[in-house]
Design a protein around this motif. Sequence first.
Motif, mmCIF file in Angstrom:
data_model
loop_
_atom_site.group_PDB
_atom_site.id
_atom_site.type_symbol
_atom_site.label_atom_id
_atom_site.label_comp_id
_atom_site.label_asym_id
_atom_site.label_seq_id
_atom_site.Cartn_x
_atom_site.Cartn_y
_atom_site.Cartn_z
ATOM 1 N N MET A 173 0.961 -1.189 0.218
ATOM 2 C CA MET A 173 -0.127 0.047 0.575
ATOM 3 C C MET A 173 0.688 0.766 -0.097
ATOM 4 S SD MET A 173 -2.175 2.134 2.617
ATOM 5 C CE MET A 173 -0.824 3.548 2.063
ATOM 6 N N ASN A 205 3.898 12.892 7.682
ATOM 7 C CA ASN A 205 3.501 12.107 7.025
ATOM 8 C C ASN A 205 3.490 13.200 5.720
ATOM 9 O OD1 ASN A 205 2.035 10.205 5.389
ATOM 10 N ND2 ASN A 205 0.662 9.215 6.741
ATOM 11 N N CYS A 244 -9.534 11.106 7.592
ATOM 12 C CA CYS A 244 -10.048 12.626 7.689
ATOM 13 C C CYS A 244 -9.058 13.635 7.487
ATOM 14 C CB CYS A 244 -11.033 12.371 8.601
ATOM 15 S SG CYS A 244 -10.523 12.073 10.189
ATOM 16 N N CYS A 245 -7.763 12.710 7.989
ATOM 17 C CA CYS A 245 -6.734 13.228 8.445
ATOM 18 C C CYS A 245 -6.942 14.298 8.908
ATOM 19 C CB CYS A 245 -6.630 14.312 7.486
ATOM 20 S SG CYS A 245 -4.683 14.528 7.073
ATOM 21 N N LEU A 295 -11.748 8.261 10.418
ATOM 22 C CA LEU A 295 -11.529 7.372 10.757
ATOM 23 C C LEU A 295 -9.936 7.276 9.239
ATOM 24 C CD1 LEU A 295 -12.399 3.366 10.007
ATOM 25 C CD2 LEU A 295 -10.348 4.647 8.333
ATOM 26 N N ASP A 296 -9.407 7.087 10.176
ATOM 27 C CA ASP A 296 -7.493 6.544 9.332
ATOM 28 C C ASP A 296 -6.922 6.387 10.082
ATOM 29 O OD1 ASP A 296 -7.073 10.219 7.849
ATOM 30 O OD2 ASP A 296 -5.282 8.628 8.794
ATOM 31 N N ILE A 297 -5.503 5.814 9.157
ATOM 32 C CA ILE A 297 -4.486 4.665 8.935
ATOM 33 C C ILE A 297 -3.833 4.855 10.198
ATOM 34 C CG2 ILE A 297 -3.205 5.125 7.980
ATOM 35 C CD1 ILE A 297 -2.508 2.568 7.450
ATOM 36 N N LEU A 300 -2.198 11.951 12.929
ATOM 37 C CA LEU A 300 -2.757 13.082 12.040
ATOM 38 C C LEU A 300 -4.061 12.975 13.352
ATOM 39 C CD1 LEU A 300 -2.137 12.031 8.755
ATOM 40 C CD2 LEU A 300 -0.981 13.886 9.445
ATOM 41 N N ASP A 304 -6.969 0.741 9.220
ATOM 42 C CA ASP A 304 -6.724 0.355 7.525
ATOM 43 C C ASP A 304 -7.724 -0.582 6.555
ATOM 44 O OD1 ASP A 304 -5.245 -0.457 5.613
ATOM 45 O OD2 ASP A 304 -4.075 -1.070 6.842
ATOM 46 N N PHE A 337 -8.006 -1.841 4.561
ATOM 47 C CA PHE A 337 -7.123 -2.987 2.889
ATOM 48 C C PHE A 337 -7.421 -3.868 4.647
ATOM 49 C CE2 PHE A 337 -5.397 0.353 0.709
ATOM 50 C CZ PHE A 337 -6.311 -0.362 -0.412
ATOM 51 N N SER A 381 -12.423 11.988 0.516
ATOM 52 C CA SER A 381 -11.976 12.572 -0.454
ATOM 53 C C SER A 381 -9.719 12.398 -0.292
ATOM 54 C CB SER A 381 -11.905 13.755 0.649
ATOM 55 O OG SER A 381 -13.447 15.064 -0.565
ATOM 56 N N ALA A 382 -9.872 12.865 -1.673
ATOM 57 C CA ALA A 382 -8.703 12.089 -2.100
ATOM 58 C C ALA A 382 -8.310 11.321 -1.323
ATOM 59 C CB ALA A 382 -7.980 13.623 -1.313
ATOM 60 N N PHE A 383 -8.806 10.093 -1.508
ATOM 61 C CA PHE A 383 -8.602 8.779 -1.219
ATOM 62 C C PHE A 383 -8.517 7.452 -1.670
ATOM 63 C CE2 PHE A 383 -9.760 4.982 1.830
ATOM 64 C CZ PHE A 383 -8.688 4.905 2.293
ATOM 65 N N LEU A 420 -4.996 7.553 -4.095
ATOM 66 C CA LEU A 420 -3.635 6.559 -3.259
ATOM 67 C C LEU A 420 -3.486 6.259 -4.516
ATOM 68 C CD1 LEU A 420 -4.849 7.947 0.532
ATOM 69 C CD2 LEU A 420 -3.149 9.352 -0.949
HETATM 70 C C1 LIG Z 1 -3.974 12.309 1.180
HETATM 71 S S1 LIG Z 1 -4.775 12.487 2.685
HETATM 72 C C2 LIG Z 1 -6.962 13.091 2.531
HETATM 73 C C3 LIG Z 1 -7.497 13.361 4.179
HETATM 74 C C4 LIG Z 1 -8.426 14.089 3.604
HETATM 75 N N1 LIG Z 1 -9.233 12.924 3.668
HETATM 76 C C5 LIG Z 1 -8.750 15.661 2.486
HETATM 77 O O1 LIG Z 1 -9.338 15.366 1.825
HETATM 78 O O2 LIG Z 1 -8.425 16.106 2.709
HETATM 79 C C6 LIG Z 1 -5.534 11.194 2.608
HETATM 80 C C7 LIG Z 1 -5.717 10.179 3.914
HETATM 81 O O3 LIG Z 1 -5.552 8.676 4.027
HETATM 82 C C8 LIG Z 1 -5.156 8.178 5.405
HETATM 83 N N2 LIG Z 1 -5.385 6.941 4.655
HETATM 84 C C9 LIG Z 1 -3.853 6.254 3.873
HETATM 85 N N3 LIG Z 1 -4.494 5.239 3.714
HETATM 86 C C10 LIG Z 1 -4.993 4.663 4.135
HETATM 87 C C11 LIG Z 1 -5.389 3.079 4.999
HETATM 88 N N4 LIG Z 1 -5.028 2.255 4.322
HETATM 89 N N5 LIG Z 1 -6.742 2.651 5.535
HETATM 90 C C12 LIG Z 1 -7.256 4.310 6.618
HETATM 91 N N6 LIG Z 1 -6.769 5.774 5.900
HETATM 92 C C13 LIG Z 1 -5.848 5.583 5.169
HETATM 93 C C14 LIG Z 1 -4.014 8.834 5.152
HETATM 94 O O4 LIG Z 1 -3.344 8.503 6.387
HETATM 95 C C15 LIG Z 1 -4.733 10.652 4.920
HETATM 96 O O5 LIG Z 1 -4.753 11.128 6.013
#
Ligand SMILES: C[S@@+](CC[C@H](N)C(=O)[O-])C[C@H]1O[C@@H](n2cnc3c(N)ncnc32)[C@H](O)[C@@H]1O
Length: 282
Positions: free
Chosen positions: A1, A58, A99-100, A121-123, A127, A149, A151, A174-176, A179
């Motif tokens: 990941m 991060n 959610c960051c 929820l966030d890994i 953050l 996580d 996954f 968003s922005a998730f 990745l």
């Molecule tokens: C690019 S940031 C976007 C944050 C927020 N949603 C925004 O729009 O500003 C992606 C977020 O997803 C989280 N993330 C990444 N991989 C993840 C996973 N496998 N499970 C849960 N959260 C995850 C990251 O830690 C990060 O806070």
Amino acid sequence: MAATNDDRNTERHQKWYEPDLDEVNPQIRHLLENYSKISQPHVVNHVNEIRTKGFASNPYPCIGSYRFLNLTLLTHPLYQSILETLKSNSSAIYLDLGCCFGQDLRQLVLDGVPSSRLIGLDIEGPLMDLGYDMFLDKDTLESKFVVADIFKGELQGEPWTGLVERGADVIHCSAFFHLFPLEEQFEAAKSVAKLVNKGGIIVGRQSGSVKPAEVPAIKAGTTSFRHDVNTLSGLWDKVGTATGTKWKVEGSLDEVGVQNKGKNAVEDENSRRLLFTIKRED
Ligand SMILES: C[S@@+](CC[C@H](N)C(=O)[O-])C[C@H]1O[C@@H](n2cnc3c(N)ncnc32)[C@H](O)[C@@H]1O
């Protein structure tokens, strides 16, 4: 990941580390002044400090380039209807996935939604902790923040299994998904599908493309898939078949906020903002 919290690519990460700001957008200023009660002259310094700490923990582009200051849920065409649902239905649950700092969740609280029905929820626990520092609400916010996580799903036991049992009516994401490569998006989406109540929706914004394809991801050597509305819809058809559920995808591509100019651009000429709504119909 495609995790980024390593220090092996600092030079690459600096590409998306913008200089400190000397002003912020009016929406986040309004939130910080009216929800967090930060006085007008202190808002910009406060934001710069949070960005520095968050990026050290991060190094995501959304942190380095201050995209976390954009209240993306507010820009979604369904925002008012989501707000009404969450305010009028006393059992409705909102989940902000990835959610960051949790900025969109705080906007809902400012707009009158009880914080106890909002979940982040966030890994990355750090953050979400930094979100308390950003919004100065550790002692007042009743929202639960879950470190999980996407996954790993039920392999994580509680609190994941509790989230699945309760289900969410609105998931903001968003922005998730952008990745990850397509195959990982499929795995993540199957997990997310288990969290959505029948009739519920997943809404968000992510990097899309007029030429859907895998592109280099934020971690060197990995890729992530950028969708248009058709490929996103195809992904959720597959999720439906795999999980015995039914989904309807609507969305649009536009150029709002696309950063594809200049030598440090993280997006390219095909990049677009993809706004989407994914409704669980069955
Ligand atoms: C690019 S940031 C976007 C944050 C927020 N949603 C925004 O729009 O500003 C992606 C977020 O997803 C989280 N993330 C990444 N991989 C993840 C996973 N496998 N499970 C849960 N959260 C995850 C990251 O830690 C990060 O806070």
